[in-house]
Scaffold this motif. Sequence first.
Motif, mmCIF file in Angstrom:
data_model
loop_
_atom_site.group_PDB
_atom_site.id
_atom_site.type_symbol
_atom_site.label_atom_id
_atom_site.label_comp_id
_atom_site.label_asym_id
_atom_site.label_seq_id
_atom_site.Cartn_x
_atom_site.Cartn_y
_atom_site.Cartn_z
ATOM 1 N N SER A 41 0.834 -1.201 0.000
ATOM 2 C CA SER A 41 0.000 0.000 0.000
ATOM 3 C C SER A 41 0.869 1.250 0.000
ATOM 4 O O SER A 41 0.595 2.210 -0.722
ATOM 5 N N ASP A 42 1.930 1.246 0.804
ATOM 6 C CA ASP A 42 2.856 2.377 0.833
ATOM 7 C C ASP A 42 3.531 2.576 -0.524
ATOM 8 O O ASP A 42 3.700 3.707 -0.976
ATOM 9 N N LEU A 43 3.921 1.480 -1.170
ATOM 10 C CA LEU A 43 4.557 1.580 -2.482
ATOM 11 C C LEU A 43 3.609 2.182 -3.512
ATOM 12 O O LEU A 43 4.008 2.985 -4.354
ATOM 13 N N ILE A 44 2.342 1.798 -3.433
ATOM 14 C CA ILE A 44 1.355 2.275 -4.400
ATOM 15 C C ILE A 44 0.992 3.731 -4.140
ATOM 16 O O ILE A 44 0.961 4.549 -5.057
ATOM 17 N N THR A 45 0.748 4.081 -2.876
ATOM 18 C CA THR A 45 0.287 5.436 -2.571
ATOM 19 C C THR A 45 1.422 6.450 -2.448
ATOM 20 O O THR A 45 1.280 7.584 -2.877
ATOM 21 N N SER A 46 2.531 6.050 -1.870
ATOM 22 C CA SER A 46 3.613 7.006 -1.610
ATOM 23 C C SER A 46 4.735 6.972 -2.639
ATOM 24 O O SER A 46 5.297 8.014 -2.973
ATOM 25 N N ALA A 47 5.061 5.800 -3.112
ATOM 26 C CA ALA A 47 6.219 5.683 -4.002
ATOM 27 C C ALA A 47 5.835 5.642 -5.473
ATOM 28 O O ALA A 47 6.704 5.539 -6.339
ATOM 29 N N GLY A 48 4.541 5.688 -5.777
ATOM 30 C CA GLY A 48 4.105 5.772 -7.166
ATOM 31 C C GLY A 48 4.147 4.485 -7.958
ATOM 32 O O GLY A 48 4.142 4.519 -9.181
ATOM 33 N N HIS A 49 4.191 3.346 -7.278
ATOM 34 C CA HIS A 49 4.157 2.076 -7.994
ATOM 35 C C HIS A 49 2.768 1.858 -8.592
ATOM 36 O O HIS A 49 1.770 2.281 -8.035
ATOM 37 N N ARG A 50 2.715 1.161 -9.692
ATOM 38 C CA ARG A 50 1.459 0.797 -10.333
ATOM 39 C C ARG A 50 1.051 -0.576 -9.833
ATOM 40 O O ARG A 50 1.899 -1.444 -9.629
ATOM 41 N N TYR A 51 -0.247 -0.804 -9.615
ATOM 42 C CA TYR A 51 -0.724 -2.093 -9.120
ATOM 43 C C TYR A 51 -1.340 -2.894 -10.255
ATOM 44 O O TYR A 51 -2.247 -2.430 -10.934
ATOM 45 N N VAL A 52 -0.843 -4.107 -10.463
ATOM 46 C CA VAL A 52 -1.371 -5.003 -11.471
ATOM 47 C C VAL A 52 -1.892 -6.253 -10.764
ATOM 48 O O VAL A 52 -1.148 -6.953 -10.078
ATOM 49 N N ASP A 53 -3.169 -6.512 -10.937
ATOM 50 C CA ASP A 53 -3.838 -7.668 -10.335
ATOM 51 C C ASP A 53 -3.868 -8.773 -11.385
ATOM 52 O O ASP A 53 -4.353 -8.569 -12.490
ATOM 53 N N VAL A 54 -3.346 -9.945 -11.047
ATOM 54 C CA VAL A 54 -3.251 -11.035 -12.015
ATOM 55 C C VAL A 54 -4.348 -12.087 -11.840
ATOM 56 O O VAL A 54 -4.276 -13.160 -12.420
ATOM 57 N N ARG A 55 -5.383 -11.736 -11.067
ATOM 58 C CA ARG A 55 -6.516 -12.657 -10.922
ATOM 59 C C ARG A 55 -7.368 -12.646 -12.192
ATOM 60 O O ARG A 55 -7.186 -11.800 -13.057
ATOM 61 N N THR A 56 -8.321 -13.561 -12.271
ATOM 62 C CA THR A 56 -9.213 -13.614 -13.427
ATOM 63 C C THR A 56 -10.167 -12.426 -13.412
ATOM 64 O O THR A 56 -10.353 -11.772 -12.380
ATOM 65 N N GLU A 57 -10.796 -12.162 -14.557
ATOM 66 C CA GLU A 57 -11.779 -11.076 -14.634
ATOM 67 C C GLU A 57 -12.930 -11.322 -13.666
ATOM 68 O O GLU A 57 -13.453 -10.381 -13.069
ATOM 69 N N GLU A 58 -13.327 -12.584 -13.509
ATOM 70 C CA GLU A 58 -14.415 -12.922 -12.582
ATOM 71 C C GLU A 58 -14.034 -12.569 -11.144
ATOM 72 O O GLU A 58 -14.847 -12.031 -10.394
#
Length: 123
Positions: free
Chosen positions: A26-43
Amino acid sequence: MAPPYETSAASESPAPVVTVDVTAASDLITSAGHRYVDVRTEEEMGKGHLHNSLNVPFMFITPQGREKNPLFVEHFSSLVSKEERVVVGCQSGKRSELACVDLMAAVSSSVINQWIDMSVVCV
């Protein structure tokens, strides 16, 4: 059910995947500007996901069981530039770890695996 997924680099010694917990991710995404990629299925994504996350399924559910997305790296590469820093996640961490191994072998972006407890991080 399909046989367990094996990476093409199984015989080699791949670089270790960096795994972080939910708070660090969460810190990486909100503070450090990392992009989040979810590799789960569309469902699975339809049941809940992080705001502004990208979905690139690593596996698909077929009548034969789970099968690896043959275009995973290509799809990922079309959405994320090589310069971006990325956190890759799924439900249990297994698919995201396998995805990171494939990405690290094919793409020169900085990828970090995250185990997600959907009840904690999903918005």
